[in-house]
Design an enzyme around this catalytic site. Structure first.
Site, short mmCIF file in Angstrom:
data_model
loop_
_atom_site.label_atom_id
_atom_site.label_comp_id
_atom_site.label_asym_id
_atom_site.label_seq_id
_atom_site.Cartn_x
_atom_site.Cartn_y
_atom_site.Cartn_z
N HIS A 87 -9.20 4.48 -2.32
CA HIS A 87 -8.53 4.54 -1.01
C HIS A 87 -9.44 5.30 -0.05
O HIS A 87 -10.43 5.89 -0.45
CB HIS A 87 -7.20 5.30 -1.14
CG HIS A 87 -6.11 4.48 -1.75
ND1 HIS A 87 -4.98 4.13 -1.08
CD2 HIS A 87 -5.99 3.94 -2.98
CE1 HIS A 87 -4.20 3.40 -1.86
NE2 HIS A 87 -4.79 3.28 -3.03
N GLY A 88 -9.06 5.29 1.23
CA GLY A 88 -9.75 6.14 2.21
C GLY A 88 -11.22 5.83 2.33
O GLY A 88 -12.05 6.73 2.45
N ALA A 89 -11.56 4.53 2.35
CA ALA A 89 -12.97 4.14 2.26
C ALA A 89 -13.54 3.61 3.58
O ALA A 89 -14.52 2.88 3.58
CB ALA A 89 -13.14 3.10 1.14
N HIS B 106 -8.10 9.64 3.81
CA HIS B 106 -7.50 8.68 4.76
C HIS B 106 -7.78 9.07 6.22
O HIS B 106 -7.92 10.24 6.54
CB HIS B 106 -5.97 8.65 4.57
CG HIS B 106 -5.55 8.02 3.29
ND1 HIS B 106 -4.78 8.66 2.35
CD2 HIS B 106 -5.79 6.78 2.78
CE1 HIS B 106 -4.55 7.85 1.32
NE2 HIS B 106 -5.17 6.70 1.56
N GLU C 125 -1.57 5.93 -9.04
CA GLU C 125 -2.57 6.88 -8.51
C GLU C 125 -2.49 8.21 -9.23
O GLU C 125 -1.41 8.74 -9.49
CB GLU C 125 -2.37 7.08 -7.00
CG GLU C 125 -3.36 8.10 -6.42
CD GLU C 125 -3.55 8.04 -4.91
OE1 GLU C 125 -3.19 7.01 -4.30
OE2 GLU C 125 -4.07 9.02 -4.35
N ILE D 198 -9.68 -0.45 3.17
CA ILE D 198 -10.26 -0.20 4.50
C ILE D 198 -9.21 -0.51 5.56
O ILE D 198 -8.77 -1.66 5.69
CB ILE D 198 -11.53 -1.06 4.71
CG1 ILE D 198 -12.59 -0.66 3.68
CG2 ILE D 198 -12.05 -0.91 6.14
CD1 ILE D 198 -13.80 -1.56 3.65
N ASP D 199 -8.80 0.51 6.28
CA ASP D 199 -7.81 0.35 7.34
C ASP D 199 -8.35 0.92 8.66
O ASP D 199 -8.46 0.22 9.67
CB ASP D 199 -6.50 1.07 6.93
CG ASP D 199 -5.38 0.83 7.94
OD1 ASP D 199 -5.58 0.07 8.90
OD2 ASP D 199 -4.30 1.42 7.77
N SER D 200 -8.75 2.20 8.63
CA SER D 200 -9.15 2.87 9.88
C SER D 200 -10.29 2.15 10.59
O SER D 200 -10.29 2.04 11.82
CB SER D 200 -9.56 4.32 9.59
OG SER D 200 -8.48 5.03 9.07
N ASP E 189 0.86 -1.19 0.00
CA ASP E 189 0.00 0.00 0.00
C ASP E 189 0.90 1.24 0.00
O ASP E 189 1.81 1.37 0.84
CB ASP E 189 -0.84 -0.06 1.29
CG ASP E 189 -1.97 0.93 1.31
OD1 ASP E 189 -2.37 1.41 0.23
OD2 ASP E 189 -2.49 1.21 2.42
P1 13P Z 1 -9.02 4.46 5.58
O1 13P Z 1 -8.16 5.30 6.47
O2 13P Z 1 -10.27 5.20 5.19
O3 13P Z 1 -9.31 3.14 6.16
O4 13P Z 1 -8.23 4.22 4.22
C1 13P Z 1 -7.22 3.26 4.16
C2 13P Z 1 -6.48 3.31 2.88
O5 13P Z 1 -6.86 3.94 1.93
C3 13P Z 1 -5.23 2.54 2.79
O6 13P Z 1 -4.52 2.88 1.64
#
Ligand code: 13P
Length: 356
Positions: free
Chosen positions: A258-260, A215, A171, A302-304, A119
């Site tokens: 990203h950032g989902a 993110h 990207e 999805i990470d956060s 990533d």
């Molecule tokens: P989140 O912070 O919304 O989970 O995004 C994670 C991400 O895009 C990792 O590349």
């Protein structure tokens, strides 16, 4: 020169480019680990109108939760590792964890396709190192560079990675927010007029675009949001007009979001009720992600949300059991909560269940 066929312990003499040299002997190919690259998965996802989950991980409990959830729902999965996570977990251990994930899925009774993905790779050297240590997919994020430099760097990574059949994500456009070493104060939306040229010049296999996701757990400032009747922050809607324009210009090409994370309000409440201090947290509403997953968006990061689910369970468990000091007693509930979250994402948001 003495050369060796990839993945086969047989020595031979040949000049064919697809053969790797004995200097590469320290290399582990992703096929040796039982992993797959993303190409076939993305083709199926774009045609089928669903998205593959890309869940970040850096430890054992997260991996157990991801594989458990994906096996139970019969979903393919992208195990995603940032450079920070790779440093934290150690690249040798990660390689064996990924191989372990493949074997664990089989042991659970359903061998799902698993991709190991870098990533936000920021240099050619990092991407090369990941290819050499068994990653089946890498992202080269040149989005902070001027366009021509982004093209040049991405093309360099593609040329190297494709020699080993490793797929590459590029990207265009910049997401706001903070994730490990990646941060930007503002969103720069993807310019649809650039995507065709970028894909053609670089040879990337998928393209991350910026349409208003972000993110982290504080994706938008309160002043960018409205509030629902019960005081919950409602973010500005995603720019589906940009996504549609991108799809028109590169029809059927795999798009990545990203950032989902959706930053579930009920989990944030548990964190704050148990000594946490998450203020003005706000994510992307799941109905918008469901809509995106039905389009050419075929990978959703999805990470956060995973971090939030684990933190909520750890805080609650320790608050209720202050004498507890066995990590299994609080990491176990965290793992269970995470697995439930991932099953929900797969079935109710991404639609990748029964697609393995
Ligand atoms: P989140 O912070 O919304 O989970 O995004 C994670 C991400 O895009 C990792 O590349």
């Amino acid at each position: 020169m003495v050369l060796r066929e990839p993945n086969i312990n047989k020595w031979c003499y040949n000049n064919a480019a697809e053969y790797r040299t004995i200097e590469d002997d320290t290399m582990t190919t992703y096929k040796e680990l039982g992993l797959v690259n993303s190409r076939g998965l993305f083709q199926k996802a774009v045609k089928g109108g669903y998205a593959i989950p890309a869940f970040n991980f850096n430890n054992l409990e997260q991996l157990q939760a991801i594989i458990g959830a994906c096996v139970e729902t019969k979903s393919p999965v992208i195990l995603q590792v940032s450079s920070g996570a790779r440093k934290y977990a150690n690249s040798t251990l990660l390689k064996h964890l990924a191989k372990g994930a493949v074997d664990y899925a089989k042991e659970l009774g359903f061998p799902i396709p698993i991709v190991l993905h870098l990533d936000h790779g920021d240099t050619f050297e990092l991407c090369k190192s990941c290819v050499e240590s068994g990653f089946s997919s890498v992202m080269i994020d040149g989005s902070h560079h001027p366009y021509d430099k982004n093209v040049e760097l991405t093309k360099q990574v593609v040329e190297y990675a494709h020699k080993y059949d490793v797929t590459v994500e590029g990207e265009l456009g910049v997401l706001a927010g903070i994730e490990d070493a990646v941060s930007s104060a503002v969103t720069h939306y993807t310019k649809p007029e650039e995507v065709e040229d970028f894909v053609k010049k670089t040879g990337v296999d998928s393209l991350a675009i910026s349409i208003g996701t972000s993110h982290g757990a504080n994706k938008f400032k309160p002043e960018q949001c409205t509030r629902s009747a019960d005081g919950v922050l409602l973010p500005p809607p995603l720019r589906f007009d940009i996504l549609e324009e991108v799809e028109k210009r590169i029809p059927g090409f795999p798009i990545v979001l990203h950032g989902a994370s959706s930053v579930p309000v009920e989990l944030v409440k548990i964190i704050n009720a148990n000594g946490g201090k998450m203020k003005d947290a706000v994510g992307i509403p799941e109905d918008q992600l469901r809509k995106a997953a039905k389009s050419a968006v075929c990978k959703v990061n999805i990470d956060s949300d995973g971090r939030i689910a684990m933190t909520a369970a750890v805080r609650k468990t320790l608050m209720e059991n202050p004498a507890e000091f066995d990590p299994r007693k609080y990491l176990g509930p965290a793992r269970d909560q995470l697995k439930e979250l991932y099953k929900h994402k797969i079935v109710n948001v991404l639609g990748s269940n029964d697609k393995a």
